[in-house]
Scaffold this active site. Structure first.
Site, mmCIF file in Angstrom:
data_model
loop_
_atom_site.group_PDB
_atom_site.id
_atom_site.type_symbol
_atom_site.label_atom_id
_atom_site.label_comp_id
_atom_site.label_asym_id
_atom_site.label_seq_id
_atom_site.Cartn_x
_atom_site.Cartn_y
_atom_site.Cartn_z
ATOM 1 N N TYR A 122 -1.355 0.344 -7.669
ATOM 2 C CA TYR A 122 -1.292 0.444 -6.204
ATOM 3 C C TYR A 122 -1.657 -0.889 -5.547
ATOM 4 O O TYR A 122 -0.997 -1.343 -4.604
ATOM 5 C CB TYR A 122 -2.249 1.548 -5.756
ATOM 6 C CG TYR A 122 -2.218 1.892 -4.288
ATOM 7 C CD1 TYR A 122 -1.206 2.693 -3.765
ATOM 8 C CD2 TYR A 122 -3.227 1.462 -3.430
ATOM 9 C CE1 TYR A 122 -1.196 3.044 -2.420
ATOM 10 C CE2 TYR A 122 -3.222 1.811 -2.086
ATOM 11 C CZ TYR A 122 -2.204 2.601 -1.593
ATOM 12 O OH TYR A 122 -2.196 2.937 -0.259
ATOM 13 N N ALA A 146 1.203 -3.294 -5.972
ATOM 14 C CA ALA A 146 2.320 -2.939 -5.099
ATOM 15 C C ALA A 146 2.032 -3.317 -3.654
ATOM 16 O O ALA A 146 2.894 -3.874 -2.954
ATOM 17 C CB ALA A 146 2.614 -1.441 -5.206
ATOM 18 N N LYS A 147 0.821 -3.043 -3.190
ATOM 19 C CA LYS A 147 0.476 -3.331 -1.793
ATOM 20 C C LYS A 147 0.361 -4.833 -1.540
ATOM 21 O O LYS A 147 0.669 -5.317 -0.441
ATOM 22 C CB LYS A 147 -0.816 -2.611 -1.410
ATOM 23 C CG LYS A 147 -0.686 -1.094 -1.347
ATOM 24 C CD LYS A 147 0.408 -0.661 -0.387
ATOM 25 C CE LYS A 147 0.391 0.822 -0.096
ATOM 26 N NZ LYS A 147 1.509 1.235 0.798
ATOM 27 N N GLY A 175 8.283 8.633 4.415
ATOM 28 C CA GLY A 175 7.036 9.327 4.097
ATOM 29 C C GLY A 175 6.420 9.942 5.339
ATOM 30 O O GLY A 175 5.208 9.961 5.522
ATOM 31 N N ALA A 176 7.293 10.469 6.215
ATOM 32 C CA ALA A 176 6.847 10.921 7.538
ATOM 33 C C ALA A 176 6.523 12.406 7.601
ATOM 34 O O ALA A 176 6.316 12.950 8.683
ATOM 35 C CB ALA A 176 7.907 10.583 8.579
ATOM 36 N N GLY A 177 6.451 13.046 6.449
ATOM 37 C CA GLY A 177 6.144 14.476 6.439
ATOM 38 C C GLY A 177 4.682 14.796 6.692
ATOM 39 O O GLY A 177 4.344 15.924 7.052
ATOM 40 N N ARG A 178 3.810 13.802 6.509
ATOM 41 C CA ARG A 178 2.373 14.055 6.672
ATOM 42 C C ARG A 178 1.640 12.729 6.873
ATOM 43 O O ARG A 178 2.227 11.648 6.776
ATOM 44 C CB ARG A 178 1.814 14.766 5.437
ATOM 45 C CG ARG A 178 1.980 13.969 4.153
ATOM 46 C CD ARG A 178 1.432 14.722 2.950
ATOM 47 N NE ARG A 178 1.504 13.889 1.740
ATOM 48 C CZ ARG A 178 0.965 14.222 0.572
ATOM 49 N NH1 ARG A 178 0.335 15.380 0.460
ATOM 50 N NH2 ARG A 178 1.072 13.427 -0.470
ATOM 51 N N ASP A 180 15.003 10.202 -1.659
ATOM 52 C CA ASP A 180 14.126 9.548 -2.622
ATOM 53 C C ASP A 180 14.282 8.054 -2.372
ATOM 54 O O ASP A 180 15.318 7.464 -2.702
ATOM 55 C CB ASP A 180 14.559 9.908 -4.047
ATOM 56 C CG ASP A 180 13.776 9.153 -5.118
ATOM 57 O OD1 ASP A 180 12.929 8.299 -4.775
ATOM 58 O OD2 ASP A 180 14.036 9.406 -6.316
ATOM 59 N N VAL A 181 13.276 7.423 -1.776
ATOM 60 C CA VAL A 181 13.412 6.024 -1.362
ATOM 61 C C VAL A 181 13.571 5.075 -2.546
ATOM 62 O O VAL A 181 13.998 3.929 -2.369
ATOM 63 C CB VAL A 181 12.238 5.559 -0.476
ATOM 64 C CG1 VAL A 181 12.190 6.362 0.818
ATOM 65 C CG2 VAL A 181 10.908 5.622 -1.224
#
Length: 248
Positions: free
Chosen positions: A149, A152-153, A8-11, A58-59
């Site tokens: 969320y 999941a976290k 998720g390093a695009g932003r 896609d992780v």
């Protein structure tokens, strides 16, 4: 040169973390859904003399993750650091939440962290050295409209502690960072969803935070930089809240 993988390093937090690890001397695999998504992050790193590789994956997909780590190991080298940052939001109150909204969030956050950690640990165990950092959240403590969320976290915290137990004997540490309110495109989208101006949204969150400001991606990147450092070798199984003193 050690190799770091940031998903998720695009932003946002992922991009800031990739940039920070590059400045720390890592070669960085910039993983996002497509290579194009990671191009800007890679350019920012290489423009400063760093080494980076954009990887599309896609992780939540086993074959996609396997292909990504094959590409990383062959083009950069065996990874010794993994930052599981990839995430999505599908916020809604429980009675309005769809099964797809639940499954999507679980797949990206939990299944994604599992698949990437499983792939990375093979290299780390062989090297007898590794660092895994998972991105949790203050939402793990509960947050209205985020039952998926939050679950999941919270799950990532248990996942982290178990990785620490299993991988510690092989020289691999596992920790989690739990950000509070961070200014990103994701939080801007949350403000839009609830119909609040983003500047006002930030001001309200700052007012209820002990340090009286909001967080920025670089705040999280600093914490991750420490956890993946040589000096953090006796720190494992921990959840570090980087939230300005706020616990929710």
């Amino acid at each position: 040169m050690r190799i770091a993988v940031v998903t998720g390093a695009g932003r946002g937090i992922g991009a800031a973390t990739a940039a920070r690890l590059a400045s720390d001397g890592f070669a960085v695999a910039v993983v996002d859904l497509t290579e194009e998504n990671g191009a800007e992050t890679v350019a920012a790193i290489t423009d400063k003399g760093g080494r980076a590789l954009a990887v599309g994956a896609d992780v939540s997909n086993e074959e996609s993750v396997a292909a990504a780590f094959e590409k990383i190991s062959s083009e950069l080298g065996a990874p010794s650091v993994l930052v599981n940052n990839a995430g999505v939001l599908r916020d809604n109150l429980l009675f309005k939440m769809s099964v797809d909204d639940w499954d999507t969030v679980m797949s990206v956050h939990l299944r994604g962290a599992f698949l990437c950690s499983r792939a990375a640990q093979k290299f780390m165990v062989e090297q007898k050295y590794g660092r895994i950092v998972n991105l949790s959240s203050t939402s793990a403590l509960g947050n209205r409209g985020q039952v998926n969320y939050s679950a999941a976290k919270a799950g990532l915290q248990g996942f982290t502690r178990t990785l620490a137990m299993e991988l510690g004997p092989f020289g691999v540490t596992a920790n989690a960072v739990a950000p509070g309110f961070i200014v990103t495109e994701m939080t801007a989208a949350t403000a839009a969803r609830v119909g609040v101006d983003f500047e006002e949204f930030q001001a309200a969150r700052a007012a209820e935070t002990p340090v009286r400001r909001v967080g920025y991606p670089e705040d999280i990147a600093h914490a991750i930089s420490y956890l993946v450092s040589e000096g953090a070798g006796f720190v494992t199984g921990q959840v570090i809240y980087v939230s300005g003193g706020s616990r929710g």
